[in-house]
Scaffold this motif. Structure first.
Motif, PDB file in Angstrom:
ATOM      1  N   LEU A   1       0.786  -1.014  -0.134  1.00  0.00           N
ATOM      2  CA  LEU A   1      -0.123   0.091  -0.044  1.00  0.00           C
ATOM      3  C   LEU A   1       0.898   1.332  -0.136  1.00  0.00           C
ATOM      4  O   LEU A   1       0.601   2.284  -0.932  1.00  0.00           O
ATOM      5  N   GLY A   2       1.769   1.374   0.924  1.00  0.00           N
ATOM      6  CA  GLY A   2       2.763   2.417   0.846  1.00  0.00           C
ATOM      7  C   GLY A   2       3.447   2.918  -0.284  1.00  0.00           C
ATOM      8  O   GLY A   2       3.338   4.155  -0.791  1.00  0.00           O
ATOM      9  N   GLU A   3       4.036   1.672  -0.977  1.00  0.00           N
ATOM     10  CA  GLU A   3       4.586   1.978  -2.338  1.00  0.00           C
ATOM     11  C   GLU A   3       3.585   2.488  -3.447  1.00  0.00           C
ATOM     12  O   GLU A   3       4.046   3.604  -4.103  1.00  0.00           O
ATOM     13  N   ARG A   4       2.471   1.938  -3.344  1.00  0.00           N
ATOM     14  CA  ARG A   4       1.492   2.275  -4.620  1.00  0.00           C
ATOM     15  C   ARG A   4       1.046   3.846  -4.456  1.00  0.00           C
ATOM     16  O   ARG A   4       0.578   4.498  -5.094  1.00  0.00           O
ATOM     17  N   LEU A   5       0.684   3.932  -2.883  1.00  0.00           N
ATOM     18  CA  LEU A   5       0.250   5.408  -2.536  1.00  0.00           C
ATOM     19  C   LEU A   5       1.420   6.519  -2.910  1.00  0.00           C
ATOM     20  O   LEU A   5       0.809   7.568  -3.536  1.00  0.00           O
ATOM     21  N   LYS A   6       2.428   6.132  -2.612  1.00  0.00           N
ATOM     22  CA  LYS A   6       3.628   7.017  -3.136  1.00  0.00           C
ATOM     23  C   LYS A   6       3.622   7.384  -4.482  1.00  0.00           C
ATOM     24  O   LYS A   6       4.017   8.272  -4.725  1.00  0.00           O
ATOM     25  N   LYS A   7       3.559   6.323  -5.310  1.00  0.00           N
ATOM     26  CA  LYS A   7       3.742   6.342  -6.618  1.00  0.00           C
ATOM     27  C   LYS A   7       2.479   6.890  -7.204  1.00  0.00           C
ATOM     28  O   LYS A   7       2.266   6.668  -8.632  1.00  0.00           O
ATOM     29  N   LYS A   8       1.264   7.069  -6.488  1.00  0.00           N
ATOM     30  CA  LYS A   8       0.122   7.379  -6.989  1.00  0.00           C
ATOM     31  C   LYS A   8      -0.662   6.494  -7.840  1.00  0.00           C
ATOM     32  O   LYS A   8      -1.349   6.728  -8.653  1.00  0.00           O
TER      33      LYS A   8
ATOM     34  N   ALA B   1      -8.539   7.197   0.692  1.00  0.00           N
ATOM     35  CA  ALA B   1      -8.338   8.127   1.829  1.00  0.00           C
ATOM     36  C   ALA B   1      -7.604   7.801   2.842  1.00  0.00           C
ATOM     37  O   ALA B   1      -7.804   6.480   3.449  1.00  0.00           O
ATOM     38  N   HIS B   2      -6.588   8.113   3.258  1.00  0.00           N
ATOM     39  CA  HIS B   2      -5.751   7.696   4.505  1.00  0.00           C
ATOM     40  C   HIS B   2      -4.880   9.052   4.991  1.00  0.00           C
ATOM     41  O   HIS B   2      -4.871  10.012   4.523  1.00  0.00           O
ATOM     42  N   GLN B   3      -4.164   8.568   6.131  1.00  0.00           N
ATOM     43  CA  GLN B   3      -3.303   9.724   6.700  1.00  0.00           C
ATOM     44  C   GLN B   3      -2.104   8.853   6.965  1.00  0.00           C
ATOM     45  O   GLN B   3      -1.984   7.781   7.225  1.00  0.00           O
ATOM     46  N   VAL B   4      -0.749   9.543   6.625  1.00  0.00           N
ATOM     47  CA  VAL B   4       0.571   9.192   7.116  1.00  0.00           C
ATOM     48  C   VAL B   4       0.531   9.582   8.579  1.00  0.00           C
ATOM     49  O   VAL B   4       0.595  10.628   8.755  1.00  0.00           O
TER      50      VAL B   4
ATOM     51  N   GLY C   1       2.922  10.220  11.845  1.00  0.00           N
ATOM     52  CA  GLY C   1       4.185  10.506  12.420  1.00  0.00           C
ATOM     53  C   GLY C   1       4.943  11.001  10.960  1.00  0.00           C
ATOM     54  O   GLY C   1       4.589  11.557  10.175  1.00  0.00           O
ATOM     55  N   ASP C   2       6.420  11.084  11.428  1.00  0.00           N
ATOM     56  CA  ASP C   2       7.235  11.625  10.338  1.00  0.00           C
ATOM     57  C   ASP C   2       7.769  10.355   9.324  1.00  0.00           C
ATOM     58  O   ASP C   2       8.613  10.540   8.448  1.00  0.00           O
ATOM     59  N   LYS C   3       7.260   9.002   9.689  1.00  0.00           N
ATOM     60  CA  LYS C   3       7.536   7.880   8.773  1.00  0.00           C
ATOM     61  C   LYS C   3       6.541   8.057   7.563  1.00  0.00           C
ATOM     62  O   LYS C   3       5.318   7.852   8.255  1.00  0.00           O
ATOM     63  N   GLU C   4       6.949   7.693   6.562  1.00  0.00           N
ATOM     64  CA  GLU C   4       5.725   7.265   5.336  1.00  0.00           C
ATOM     65  C   GLU C   4       5.313   5.766   5.418  1.00  0.00           C
ATOM     66  O   GLU C   4       4.434   5.485   4.524  1.00  0.00           O
TER      67      GLU C   4
END
Length: 191
Positions: free
Chosen positions: A136-143, A148-151, A153-156
């Motif tokens: 999920l993180g990889e695909r959200l980052k690459k759009k 709908a989500h929230q990241v 803290g300071d880590k993605e």
């Protein structure tokens, strides 16, 4: 112990375990189904037990008894979309000494959450796959996916899903073949 505190623990544990927590459930009041085949005691390869019993309104009570550590109690809802089945878990309580979780300031900052699992039940075996945080993180980052989500803290790599239930449902159905762990936990019915 106050149930909200125990539900909040689900978010903390989910993030520590690499699961993707959600603020909203995967089900509406009419979605849960009951499959009596899930009721019973199940053991995974590490010797941890998951004990499902019938609860109210097509739901289950789940007691997780790890080989080591505190026993945890969850409310579990089984939903089915086409041939795909998912399990929505929310924490109810943790069997630990009260002193370990009495810090009111900490709990003021915790949020109750759900976790979403793909489940495949066949006879005396079931396989359970968590929604994959890395995927999920990889695909959200690459759009490449949108939800709908929230990241946090300071880590993605700490993601909290905030999508409404119907959007969550559409998302898990659309990405069921790729968004869940490829190496599911295997549970055997304990006889």
């Amino acid at each position: 112990m106050h149930i909200t505190k125990m539900l909040a623990l689900a978010l903390v544990v989910a993030l520590m375990a690499g699961c993707v927590p959600s603020l909203r459930p995967l089900y509406t009041k009419d979605d849960p189904i009951f499959d009596p085949a899930l009721v019973g005691t199940w053991v995974d390869g590490d010797g941890d037990q998951w004990i499902f019993s019938k609860s109210d309104d097509n739901s289950y009570e789940l007691v997780e008894k790890p080989k080591e550590g505190a026993r945890a109690h969850f409310k579990a809802h089984l939903v089915q979309f086409g041939s795909l089945r998912f399990l929505d878990l929310s924490a109810e309580k943790l069997d630990v000494q009260e002193e370990l979780v009495k810090n009111g300031m900490f709990w003021l900052h915790a949020v109750p959450a759900h976790t979403i699992w793909k489940i495949q039940l066949a006879g005396d075996t079931f396989h359970l796959s968590a929604l994959d945080l890395d995927w999920l993180g990889e695909r959200l980052k690459k759009k490449k996916v949108t939800i709908a989500h929230q990241v946090l803290g300071d880590k993605e790599d700490q993601i909290l899903l905030t999508a409404p239930t119907r959007q969550l449902q559409a998302f898990v159905v659309r990405y069921a073949g790729e968004a869940f762990d490829r190496d599911p936990a295997k549970f055997q019915r304990q006889k």
